[in-house]
Design a protein around this motif. Sequence first.
Motif, PDB file in Angstrom:
ATOM      1  N   ALA A  72      37.054 106.032 -64.274  1.00 12.36           N
ATOM      2  CA  ALA A  72      37.650 104.693 -64.270  1.00 12.36           C
ATOM      3  C   ALA A  72      38.807 104.639 -65.258  1.00 12.36           C
ATOM      4  O   ALA A  72      38.947 105.513 -66.118  1.00 12.36           O
ATOM      5  N   GLN A  73      39.638 103.587 -65.120  1.00  8.84           N
ATOM      6  CA  GLN A  73      40.713 103.363 -66.095  1.00  8.84           C
ATOM      7  C   GLN A  73      40.184 102.474 -67.204  1.00  8.84           C
ATOM      8  O   GLN A  73      39.430 101.525 -66.932  1.00  8.84           O
ATOM      9  N   LEU A  74      40.626 102.760 -68.424  1.00 14.36           N
ATOM     10  CA  LEU A  74      40.191 101.964 -69.575  1.00 14.36           C
ATOM     11  C   LEU A  74      41.310 101.025 -70.011  1.00 14.36           C
ATOM     12  O   LEU A  74      42.475 101.423 -70.071  1.00 14.36           O
ATOM     13  N   ALA A  75      40.947  99.785 -70.343  1.00  9.41           N
ATOM     14  CA  ALA A  75      41.904  98.854 -70.948  1.00  9.41           C
ATOM     15  C   ALA A  75      42.031  99.220 -72.426  1.00  9.41           C
ATOM     16  O   ALA A  75      41.174  99.920 -72.963  1.00  9.41           O
ATOM     17  N   PRO A  76      43.122  98.749 -73.085  1.00  7.14           N
ATOM     18  CA  PRO A  76      43.241  99.044 -74.527  1.00  7.14           C
ATOM     19  C   PRO A  76      42.030  98.479 -75.276  1.00  7.14           C
ATOM     20  O   PRO A  76      41.517  97.422 -74.899  1.00  7.14           O
ATOM     21  N   PRO A  77      41.566  99.166 -76.347  1.00  2.00           N
ATOM     22  CA  PRO A  77      40.411  98.653 -77.102  1.00  2.00           C
ATOM     23  C   PRO A  77      40.714  97.276 -77.686  1.00  2.00           C
ATOM     24  O   PRO A  77      41.858  96.960 -78.003  1.00  2.00           O
ATOM     25  N   GLN A  78      39.662  96.471 -77.808  1.00  5.06           N
ATOM     26  CA  GLN A  78      39.779  95.097 -78.295  1.00  5.06           C
ATOM     27  C   GLN A  78      39.511  95.006 -79.784  1.00  5.06           C
ATOM     28  O   GLN A  78      39.513  93.920 -80.342  1.00  5.06           O
ATOM     29  N   GLY A  79      39.178  96.122 -80.395  1.00  4.56           N
ATOM     30  CA  GLY A  79      38.772  96.109 -81.800  1.00  4.56           C
ATOM     31  C   GLY A  79      37.804  97.244 -81.996  1.00  4.56           C
ATOM     32  O   GLY A  79      37.167  97.689 -81.047  1.00  4.56           O
ATOM     33  N   ARG A  80      37.702  97.712 -83.236  1.00  8.01           N
ATOM     34  CA  ARG A  80      36.889  98.882 -83.554  1.00  8.01           C
ATOM     35  C   ARG A  80      35.430  98.707 -83.141  1.00  8.01           C
ATOM     36  O   ARG A  80      34.766  99.665 -82.757  1.00  8.01           O
ATOM     37  N   TYR A  81      34.930  97.477 -83.239  1.00  2.00           N
ATOM     38  CA  TYR A  81      33.505  97.248 -83.000  1.00  2.00           C
ATOM     39  C   TYR A  81      33.238  96.454 -81.722  1.00  2.00           C
ATOM     40  O   TYR A  81      32.137  95.940 -81.531  1.00  2.00           O
ATOM     41  N   ALA A  82      34.264  96.326 -80.858  1.00  3.12           N
ATOM     42  CA  ALA A  82      34.094  95.516 -79.643  1.00  3.12           C
ATOM     43  C   ALA A  82      34.162  96.407 -78.406  1.00  3.12           C
ATOM     44  O   ALA A  82      34.765  97.480 -78.433  1.00  3.12           O
ATOM     45  N   TRP A  83      33.570  95.949 -77.334  1.00  7.57           N
ATOM     46  CA  TRP A  83      33.523  96.721 -76.097  1.00  7.57           C
ATOM     47  C   TRP A  83      34.900  96.868 -75.462  1.00  7.57           C
ATOM     48  O   TRP A  83      35.848  96.150 -75.787  1.00  7.57           O
ATOM     49  N   THR A  84      34.996  97.838 -74.537  1.00 15.30           N
ATOM     50  CA  THR A  84      36.245  98.158 -73.843  1.00 15.30           C
ATOM     51  C   THR A  84      36.057  97.875 -72.363  1.00 15.30           C
ATOM     52  O   THR A  84      35.028  98.221 -71.776  1.00 15.30           O
ATOM     53  N   GLY A 138      28.828 102.506 -84.410  1.00 15.27           N
ATOM     54  CA  GLY A 138      29.475 103.134 -85.558  1.00 15.27           C
ATOM     55  C   GLY A 138      30.988 103.096 -85.539  1.00 15.27           C
ATOM     56  O   GLY A 138      31.627 103.882 -86.237  1.00 15.27           O
ATOM     57  N   GLY A 139      31.588 102.214 -84.734  1.00 14.19           N
ATOM     58  CA  GLY A 139      33.044 102.134 -84.675  1.00 14.19           C
ATOM     59  C   GLY A 139      33.671 103.256 -83.869  1.00 14.19           C
ATOM     60  O   GLY A 139      34.884 103.457 -83.916  1.00 14.19           O
ATOM     61  N   VAL A 140      32.862 104.008 -83.108  1.00 12.66           N
ATOM     62  CA  VAL A 140      33.377 105.126 -82.303  1.00 12.66           C
ATOM     63  C   VAL A 140      33.945 104.579 -80.988  1.00 12.66           C
ATOM     64  O   VAL A 140      33.251 103.859 -80.272  1.00 12.66           O
TER      65      VAL A 140
END
Length: 363
Positions: free
Chosen positions: A299-311, A281-283
């Motif tokens: 864990a550390q998160l990388a910047p999101p790759q897009g609303r509908y793509a994995w992180t 759902g774009g969350v």
Amino acid sequence: MRDSPFQPGAARAATPEFTRAEVALANRNSGALLELLDCDITPTGTHYLLNHFDVPVLRAQDHVLEFDGAFDAPYTLSMAEIMAQPQVTLPVTLECAGNGRAGMEPRPLSMPWMYEAVGTSDWTGTPLAPLLERAKPRGSVQDFAFFGVDFGYDKGIPHHYGRSLTPAEVAGLDALLVWGMNGAPLLPQHGAPLRLIVPGWYGMASVKWLGRITALETRFDGFQQAETYRFRTHKDDEGRPVTQIHVRSLIKPPGVPDWFSRMRRVQAGPVALSGRAWSGGGVPIAKVEVLLDGAWQQAQLAPPQGRYAWTRWQIDWQATPGQHEIACRATDAAGNTQPLTAPYNLGGFANNAPHRVTVEVVD
Ligand SMILES: Nc1nc2c(c(=O)[nH]1)N[C@H]1C(S)=C(S)[C@@H](COP(=O)(O)O)O[C@H]1N2
Ligand SMILES: [Mo]
């Protein structure tokens, strides 16, 4: 790295766990290679597959998309006309609703996915909504049914693969009519020459080999809509429809594998662990925790790759000699966390229990 923590011939049990039919389905429907989880975009040939029937081989120059049913201006489009529409490219993580099914107890008999039914591609196409509008759907329309060219039987019922979306769902989703994947034409097994991509929903909604869109003044009752892809707890349970992807994460398995058991051999000392997390759902993903030496660590998160793509996530681990089980679990921005055990349902859908990997750490 030559000392083996694995016994020669260990764990090659002859007891059949999966039926022949499940293994045959697994041979047709390949899964992601977890070692490639480092790639933001899944290399095209390694994207998972889920094909219910046979892959039709269609020629783009002959293929058309028909709009029929309760439209005031029904029409037909050639591929050239579709590809002349405004073009967008969107990274979307696609996941099969059956991912994790083989981990459910008792195991529902269908495609026996463990963890690998997921991948991210750059999908190229054009928004669906304006082309539906152009056909002037009547005010009485309740469902748009999307039909693939592929045809077969399930539970004795013959049908074209077909799924539907209500007008309200179409308005709220960024659905695309797609002809390109990662900068190249769609491959036959991924729906060439035209498929739907419904970002944020499980893969069953993204109808491949799309040939017809029918506007219905009743709810669509096709097999893939009404009979399956529902969360049912018993045979007579009407259930709830499977829609958005549930929050989930995977670990890129560290070290090197044992061929047969897939257990990992890891050198003691600092180990950089990484993986991917996504939700529907774009969350966005809010948090990923990794189970290391019995404690969940953030864990550390990388910047999101897009609303509908994995992180991407990563964490450092000080690996000490011995056998360890590592696991990961994600939480999304809506507050949903992967459960340690997912609720049972007859179809084996949406089992988003944590990914667990066993590693032998050696000095
Ligand atoms: N026409 C058609 N569309 C289909 C399917 C199918 O069997 N036939 N399988 C669906 C399912 S269950 C999934 S998970 C995705 C898989 O897409 P992929 O094989 O490109 O990864 O396609 C969906 N679209
Ligand atoms: Mo699926």
